[in-house]
Design an enzyme around this catalytic site. Structure first.
Site, PDB file in Angstrom:
ATOM      1  N   ASP A   1       0.977  -1.188  -0.045  1.00 45.22           N
ATOM      2  CA  ASP A   1       0.124  -0.068  -0.021  1.00 45.22           C
ATOM      3  C   ASP A   1       0.986   1.235   0.078  1.00 45.22           C
ATOM      4  OD1 ASP A   1      -2.211  -1.778   0.219  1.00 45.22           O
ATOM      5  OD2 ASP A   1      -2.406  -1.415   2.376  1.00 45.22           O
TER       6      ASP A   1
ATOM      7  N   TYR B   1       5.903  -8.625   8.475  1.00 46.04           N
ATOM      8  CA  TYR B   1       5.511  -7.083   8.785  1.00 46.04           C
ATOM      9  C   TYR B   1       5.653  -6.639  10.090  1.00 46.04           C
ATOM     10  CZ  TYR B   1       2.875  -7.829   4.057  1.00 46.04           C
ATOM     11  OH  TYR B   1       2.688  -7.856   2.792  1.00 46.04           O
TER      12      TYR B   1
ATOM     13  N   ASP C   1      -6.957   2.262   6.899  1.00 44.09           N
ATOM     14  CA  ASP C   1      -5.567   3.008   7.294  1.00 44.09           C
ATOM     15  C   ASP C   1      -5.820   4.279   7.539  1.00 44.09           C
ATOM     16  OD1 ASP C   1      -5.397   3.817   4.841  1.00 44.09           O
ATOM     17  OD2 ASP C   1      -3.887   2.573   4.110  1.00 44.09           O
TER      18      ASP C   1
ATOM     19  N   ARG D   1      -4.107  -4.691   6.693  1.00 43.99           N
ATOM     20  CA  ARG D   1      -5.147  -3.593   7.126  1.00 43.99           C
ATOM     21  C   ARG D   1      -6.547  -4.460   7.664  1.00 43.99           C
ATOM     22  NH1 ARG D   1      -6.846  -0.839   2.557  1.00 43.99           N
ATOM     23  NH2 ARG D   1      -5.513  -2.412   1.063  1.00 43.99           N
TER      24      ARG D   1
END
Length: 311
Positions: free
Chosen positions: A45, A73, A87, A178
């Site tokens: 993203d 992550y 987000d 997300r």
């Protein structure tokens, strides 16, 4: 190979900067290397930073094996606010009070480890009738999406204080962080969204190999073309590095001739599955094959032999 020329085949581990789409930085890299073909394996993203493997030239043929790799992550979430994009780039669509403890969070996190299902977010590149979902979302159109099975290998609690939660996630392909955070916020009854996301690892690629755009531009602008191309070339990993976990079968020059023509070869190897295929004493990479339980080796995806030596 002359270092006066840039390599046309290889994998670059780009440290994607915040605020740019994966395709935007891909085009920048493609231009720097003068590549005719290039693709990223697993988009990030615009909010996210970190490892974005970019396959150049013949390496694009093997990008699917990186897409299928596990990802690692680091994510920071804010509780109490749900946003349109899940987000901090989106609009706040609901605000709720937060009354959760660290022990409660740790217990709930256990529910998200293992095989779980996710619904892809509307602001994503998943396609519906040939059009990306985010294009519908921008027009205010909601599309029904099917649940997808993913796997969370590890969900490590790092820090929590004043509505801010930090986690480390190791997950399978197709995982939307997300969505994970949004689902966690709903499970806790307070809502949540991602404020920070960084990808540390894709498959077995090490973050020590990451290179940023500024470094690429600095090397490219060097007035000495010999030095410029040499430095850029050193950043590219071999195109078969995406296959480091595959067993290797090395074929003789005689067998490789027929293999390159698309014919099966008897490998004498008692292994069933995908393999990395090399040629001769120098073990030059040829491509990916599939070996069956009878020792038959079939070509699956081969490099183009007209330009492979230009790597």
């Amino acid at each position: 190979m002359s270092f006066f020329k840039l390599k046309k085949n290889g994998i670059l581990l780009l440290d994607k900067p915040k605020g740019y789409s994966s395709n935007f930085v891909l085009q920048k890299v493609k231009k720097i290397f003068g590549a005719k073909k290039a693709g990223h394996s697993g988009s990030l993203d615009p909010l996210a930073t970190g490892m974005l493997p970019i396959c150049i030239g013949e390496a694009t043929k093997f990008s699917t094996y990186l897409l299928n790799s596990n990802k690692h992550y680091q994510v920071i979430a804010k509780f109490g606010e749900k946003t349109s994009t899940l987000d901090s780039t989106g609009k706040i669509i609901s605000i709720r009070s937060v009354n959760v403890s660290s022990s409660c969070i740790k217990n709930v996190l256990k529910e998200f480890v293992g095989e779980i299902y996710q619904i892809p977010p509307m602001y994503s590149a998943v396609k519906h009738k040939g059009l990306e979902l985010y294009k519908y979302a921008r027009k205010g159109i909601e599309i029904n999406r099917k649940k997808r099975k993913i796997f969370i290998y590890d969900l490590k609690y790092v820090f929590y204080d004043k509505k801010i939660l930090q986690l480390e996630v190791i997950c399978s392909k197709g995982t939307y962080i997300r969505t994970l955070i949004d689902d966690l916020g709903e499970r806790l009854g307070c809502g949540a969204h991602v404020t920070y996301l960084r990808r540390f690892q894709v498959g077995l690629f090490s973050k020590s190999k990451l290179v940023d755009l500024n470094t690429l531009y600095t090397y490219k602008k060097n007035k000495n073309k010999f030095v410029s191309n040499y430095l850029l070339n050193k950043l590219l990993m071999p195109m078969d590095s995406a296959l480091s976990t595959f067993p290797t079968i090395n074929l003789s020059s005689k067998n490789i001739y027929w293999f390159k023509l698309g014919r099966k070869i008897f490998s004498f190897i008692n292994y069933s599955g995908l393999v990395r295929v090399t040629e001769g004493e120098n073990k030059i990479f040829v491509g990916v094959g599939k070996n069956d339980k009878f020792g038959n080796l079939f070509p699956i995806r081969l490099i183009s032999f007209n330009n492979s030596l230009k790597n």
